[in-house]
Design a protein around this motif. Structure first.
Motif, short mmCIF file in Angstrom:
data_model
loop_
_atom_site.label_atom_id
_atom_site.label_comp_id
_atom_site.label_asym_id
_atom_site.label_seq_id
_atom_site.Cartn_x
_atom_site.Cartn_y
_atom_site.Cartn_z
N PRO A 197 70.14 58.18 -111.72
CA PRO A 197 69.04 58.87 -112.42
C PRO A 197 68.17 57.91 -113.22
CG PRO A 197 71.08 60.09 -112.66
CD PRO A 197 71.45 58.78 -112.02
N ASN A 198 68.78 56.90 -113.84
CA ASN A 198 68.02 55.96 -114.64
C ASN A 198 67.68 54.68 -113.87
OD1 ASN A 198 68.24 57.70 -116.79
ND2 ASN A 198 70.06 56.69 -117.63
N GLY A 199 67.90 54.73 -112.58
CA GLY A 199 67.68 53.53 -111.78
C GLY A 199 66.66 53.74 -110.68
N LEU A 200 67.06 53.40 -109.45
CA LEU A 200 66.16 53.47 -108.30
C LEU A 200 66.56 54.67 -107.44
CD1 LEU A 200 66.11 49.65 -107.51
CD2 LEU A 200 64.45 50.97 -108.84
N ARG A 201 65.97 55.80 -107.73
CA ARG A 201 66.34 57.05 -107.07
C ARG A 201 65.87 57.11 -105.62
NH1 ARG A 201 62.97 60.38 -108.62
NH2 ARG A 201 61.55 58.66 -109.08
N CYS A 202 64.79 56.39 -105.32
CA CYS A 202 64.15 56.54 -104.01
C CYS A 202 64.64 55.55 -102.96
CB CYS A 202 62.63 56.38 -104.17
SG CYS A 202 61.88 57.56 -105.31
N PHE A 203 65.30 54.47 -103.39
CA PHE A 203 65.72 53.45 -102.44
C PHE A 203 66.78 54.00 -101.49
CE2 PHE A 203 68.37 49.70 -101.31
CZ PHE A 203 67.39 48.99 -100.62
N GLY A 204 66.44 54.04 -100.21
CA GLY A 204 67.37 54.54 -99.20
C GLY A 204 67.65 56.02 -99.27
N SER A 205 66.75 56.77 -99.93
CA SER A 205 67.02 58.21 -100.14
C SER A 205 66.15 59.12 -99.28
CB SER A 205 66.79 58.56 -101.63
OG SER A 205 67.64 57.82 -102.46
N ALA A 206 65.51 58.56 -98.27
CA ALA A 206 64.60 59.36 -97.45
C ALA A 206 65.34 60.47 -96.71
CB ALA A 206 63.89 58.46 -96.44
N ARG A 207 64.77 61.65 -96.74
CA ARG A 207 65.30 62.78 -95.97
C ARG A 207 64.68 62.71 -94.57
NH1 ARG A 207 62.96 67.97 -96.83
NH2 ARG A 207 62.23 67.11 -98.81
N GLN A 208 65.50 62.53 -93.56
CA GLN A 208 65.01 62.26 -92.21
C GLN A 208 65.24 63.43 -91.27
OE1 GLN A 208 65.75 58.05 -90.94
NE2 GLN A 208 67.14 58.03 -92.69
N VAL A 209 64.51 63.42 -90.15
CA VAL A 209 64.67 64.47 -89.14
C VAL A 209 65.88 64.14 -88.28
CG1 VAL A 209 62.19 64.88 -89.09
CG2 VAL A 209 63.20 63.34 -87.42
N PRO A 210 66.48 65.15 -87.65
CA PRO A 210 67.65 64.90 -86.80
C PRO A 210 67.32 63.94 -85.67
CG PRO A 210 67.36 67.24 -87.24
CD PRO A 210 66.13 66.58 -87.72
N GLN A 211 68.26 63.10 -85.33
CA GLN A 211 68.09 62.16 -84.23
C GLN A 211 68.47 62.85 -82.91
OE1 GLN A 211 66.97 59.87 -82.20
NE2 GLN A 211 67.50 58.10 -83.49
N ARG A 212 67.47 63.11 -82.08
CA ARG A 212 67.69 63.70 -80.76
C ARG A 212 66.48 63.39 -79.90
NH1 ARG A 212 64.61 68.16 -79.77
NH2 ARG A 212 63.87 69.45 -81.52
N LEU A 213 66.52 63.82 -78.65
CA LEU A 213 65.40 63.59 -77.75
C LEU A 213 64.29 64.60 -78.04
CD1 LEU A 213 64.05 62.29 -75.27
CD2 LEU A 213 65.33 63.92 -73.83
N TYR A 214 63.11 64.09 -78.40
CA TYR A 214 61.96 64.95 -78.65
C TYR A 214 60.96 64.79 -77.51
CZ TYR A 214 63.69 65.50 -83.41
OH TYR A 214 64.47 65.81 -84.50
#
Length: 338
Positions: free
Chosen positions: A69-86
């Motif tokens: 909370p008092n640090g780097l909240r966003c580093f590596g925190s991306a919410r990504q879409v499911p990995q599949r064939l689109y």
């Protein structure tokens, strides 16, 4: 494939996330002065480590504050879409035309190059008429110019020509300068959100020459990538690392596509990704699947964090250090958007 934060496969039409401007405007009220001071102190240490070439120490400092909370909240925190064939139709449902995105043509520099060639031709003609050069002397002059161009192509991989064109582009074309800044901001933001620490960036070929001392180094964003290189050298790249590399490679062209409707720069980025997939033995179908997922994932992240990317671009255009750019991202993104 890599670690996913979505545990289901929602309708793709719902994947485009709108940023809440009210939350974004109130970001500063959710951060205490104490937490900001702590982050600023650590980021200053990160900058020092990067300047000294100690990438492992810099990454360790960032990971120590990752997600706190008092640090780097966003580093590596991306919410990504499911990995599949689109399919291409599914990408179109999300407003993505892969042809415009993955086929960059640098029309601005191309136009500048053609005008320079015309100018050189007219200059040679004027010199011939004014100085009274003989046909033999004119031929020697033309051959001299061609020889210099060949030397640049062989010895410097076209670095001198690129330096001239890029400098003229940044000097006389605000459109070109802005496109480059936005392109690199896209690389920087996506890398940070996916957990890859940017090591530094240059926005012009002249700046790259001054920092690196080489004409063979083009402007761009560099990353702390020793973990990736270790996997490549071992001959086995994890799915998580490949996902990161794919999205970061396409982040620049994706940013241009969202802002301008097409991409001009980033052809080298696409070639690098294509080369990596081929070296890993991907079939064409598997490579297409990886690229389509990366395109969709990157586009959605950029749409979700458009405000952060815009502020980051301003910081990079002002020449802010890596630590300040990271702080800009942390200030611009609310925890509810992660």
């Amino acid at each position: 494939m890599g670690s996913l934060l979505f545990h289901s496969q929602p309708n793709l039409q719902t994947l485009t996330i709108k940023i809440s401007s009210q939350l974004e405007n109130n970001i500063s009220t959710t951060k205490s002065p104490k937490s900001h001071t702590l982050r600023a102190k650590v980021l200053q240490q990160v900058d020092t480590s990067l300047e000294q070439g100690n990438e492992r120490e810099a990454l360790a400092l960032v990971k120590d504050l990752q997600g706190k909370p008092n640090g780097l909240r966003c580093f590596g925190s991306a919410r990504q879409v499911p990995q599949r064939l689109y399919t291409l139709d599914e990408l179109k449902l999300n407003g993505i035309d892969t042809l415009s995105l993955l086929s960059p043509q640098d029309l601005t520099l191309g136009s500048i190059e053609r005008n320079l060639q015309i100018g050189v031709g007219l200059g040679g003609f004027c010199a011939w008429r004014l100085l009274g050069l003989s046909p033999q002397e004119l031929l020697v002059l033309v051959l001299g110019v061609l020889f210099l161009g060949s030397v640049d192509s062989i010895a410097f991989n076209g670095g001198v020509g690129n330096l001239v064109l890029d400098t003229i582009g940044h000097t006389f074309s605000k459109k070109y300068h802005n496109r480059v800044v936005q392109h690199e901001a896209g690389h920087f933001l996506i890398a940070y959100l996916l957990g890859v620490l940017p090591r530094g960036y240059t926005l012009t070929s002249l700046e790259a020459l001054q920092k690196e001392g080489s004409l063979n180094v083009q402007a761009g964003t560099a990353f702390v990538d020793f973990e990736f290189l270790e996997e490549v050298n071992a001959g086995k790249v994890s799915s998580k690392m490949l996902d990161r590399f794919s999205c970061i490679a396409l982040a620049g062209v994706a940013t241009e596509y969202l802002l301008f409707g097409c991409s001009e720069g980033g052809l080298a980025d696409i070639y690098k990704l294509d080369s990596l997939l081929k070296s890993l033995g991907f079939t064409q179908k598997k490579a297409d699947s990886q690229v389509r997922w990366a395109v969709l994932n990157t586009i959605i992240l950029l749409r979700r964090h458009e405000g952060a990317r815009s502020k980051l671009a301003d910081a990079m255009s002002s020449g802010k250090c890596v630590g300040s750019c990271i702080d800009t991202i942390e200030e611009a993104i609310d925890t509810t958007d992660l």
